[in-house]
Design a protein around this motif. Structure first.
Motif, PDB file in Angstrom:
ATOM      1  N   GLU A  65       0.896  -0.965   0.052  1.00  0.00           N
ATOM      2  CA  GLU A  65       0.030  -0.005   0.107  1.00  0.00           C
ATOM      3  C   GLU A  65       0.867   1.237  -0.145  1.00  0.00           C
ATOM      4  N   VAL A  66       0.291   2.386  -0.400  1.00  0.00           N
ATOM      5  CA  VAL A  66       0.956   3.748  -0.577  1.00  0.00           C
ATOM      6  C   VAL A  66       0.204   4.881   0.161  1.00  0.00           C
ATOM      7  N   PHE A  67       0.796   5.680   0.877  1.00  0.00           N
ATOM      8  CA  PHE A  67      -0.058   6.763   1.690  1.00  0.00           C
ATOM      9  C   PHE A  67      -0.279   8.051   0.574  1.00  0.00           C
ATOM     10  N   MET A  68      -1.303   8.493   0.362  1.00  0.00           N
ATOM     11  CA  MET A  68      -1.634   9.384  -0.642  1.00  0.00           C
ATOM     12  C   MET A  68      -2.482  10.312  -0.036  1.00  0.00           C
ATOM     13  N   VAL A 225      -8.522  14.262   1.767  1.00  0.00           N
ATOM     14  CA  VAL A 225      -8.386  12.989   1.949  1.00  0.00           C
ATOM     15  C   VAL A 225      -6.949  12.619   1.972  1.00  0.00           C
ATOM     16  N   ALA A 226      -6.563  11.884   3.140  1.00  0.00           N
ATOM     17  CA  ALA A 226      -5.234  11.377   3.203  1.00  0.00           C
ATOM     18  C   ALA A 226      -5.487   9.944   3.822  1.00  0.00           C
ATOM     19  N   ASP A 227      -4.701   8.825   3.112  1.00  0.00           N
ATOM     20  CA  ASP A 227      -4.999   7.617   3.524  1.00  0.00           C
ATOM     21  C   ASP A 227      -4.204   6.776   2.878  1.00  0.00           C
ATOM     22  N   TRP A 228      -3.874   5.477   3.453  1.00  0.00           N
ATOM     23  CA  TRP A 228      -3.362   4.325   2.436  1.00  0.00           C
ATOM     24  C   TRP A 228      -4.162   3.764   1.718  1.00  0.00           C
ATOM     25  N   VAL A 229      -3.571   3.428   0.468  1.00  0.00           N
ATOM     26  CA  VAL A 229      -4.495   3.145  -0.764  1.00  0.00           C
ATOM     27  C   VAL A 229      -3.677   1.927  -1.369  1.00  0.00           C
TER      28      VAL A 229
END
Length: 294
Positions: A65-68, A225-229
């Motif tokens: 996963e990557v944080f975006m 929005v800031a989250d792992w995707v």
């Protein structure tokens, strides 16, 4: 080398600038790009469960996963786009007194193919920007340690000081007896904004893991929005038109999607060449064409 063509994102302002550029009798003098740095925080999906329901592609089940972040609609550059945390360099990032551990500025200069001052600026900007935007501090009291907890009012105040340019990264680290940990960064890519844009950036893409005990947060006014995707889900959302990304982000997310593990992704040393997409009229529409190492 592989030639890729990317459709112009569904952004009225972006499409308008592209159309004006292509329709001009003579191209205007392009704006000089500003140096910038961005960081792809990655983790193995088993390390946590992706969260926010409104984050495009945020589902979390296997893989890396990557944080975006999704930039707010009022941003002058890349509004509503999914991006990695990062931003432009600050002159104070070049402070020669910046407490430093890991590969030296000279070693980073060789890797980035720049001079030592520029290398110091880019690495410092990467570390400063991710602390400002998502509360992750790549620093520690010794070359072998990383600070484990930067939550609480005190550290929020340090972030505010950096954002308001009341203090430099060097000052904040020295005040807390911390060293910037340049060894925690990997280097992935180098992209330059196309010439038709009125805001242009010469951006280095780094990779890193969030240090144990820290967490990436959403405490920034620049994103809604800031989250792992999951990369595969985000790429599908981009293809469907429900998520907006610029070409550098698309390619970077594709790279994360192909990673076997977060550690392997950070440790990898891909061949990096500068990429500057070119605006092209294919006859059926405008695209951004880029030559990539693949």
């Amino acid at each position: 080398m592989v030639i890729r063509e990317f459709p112009i994102a569904e952004s009225p302002s972006l499409r308008a600038r592209a159309a004006v550029w292509m329709g001009a009798p003579e191209p205007a003098e392009p704006v000089t790009p500003k140096r910038a740095a961005t960081v792809m925080f990655v983790r193995d999906a088993a390390e946590g469960v992706s969260g926010a329901d409104d984050a495009p592609g945020a589902r979390g089940a296997g893989g890396v996963e990557v944080f975006m972040l999704r930039r707010v609609a009022t941003m002058e550059f890349a509004p509503r786009m999914m991006v990695f945390p990062g931003g432009g360099v600050d002159p104070r990032d070049a402070d020669a007194g910046l407490p430093w551990a890991g590969p030296t500025a000279a070693e980073w200069a060789a890797r980035l193919d720049v001079d030592e001052v520029t290398a110091r600026v880019l690495v410092a900007a990467a570390v400063r920007e991710v602390f400002e935007e998502c509360g992750v501090l790549l620093a520690g009291p010794t070359p072998d340690e990383v600070i484990a907890d930067v939550t609480g009012e005190h550290w929020h105040e340090q972030r505010r000081r950096l954002l308001d340019r009341e203090a430099s990264l060097s000052e904040v680290l020295r005040e807390h007896d911390l060293l910037l940990r340049s060894d925690l960064l990997g280097y992935r890519a180098h992209w330059i904004t196309p010439e038709f844009e009125v805001r242009r950036y010469d951006t280095r893409f780094f990779s890193a893991a969030v240090p144990q005990g820290q967490r990436a947060d959403d405490d920034t006014t620049e994103a809604d929005v800031a989250d792992w995707v999951r990369p595969a889900d985000l790429l599908q959302a981009w293809r469907d038109g429900s998520a907006l990304m610029l070409p550098p982000t698309v390619v970077a997310v594709e790279d994360v999607a192909a990673a076997t593990s977060a550690a392997a992704f950070i440790a990898e040393r891909p061949v990096v060449v500068s990429v500057q997409p070119e605006l092209v009229d294919t006859g059926t529409g405008l695209v951004m064409r880029a030559e990539l190492m693949r």
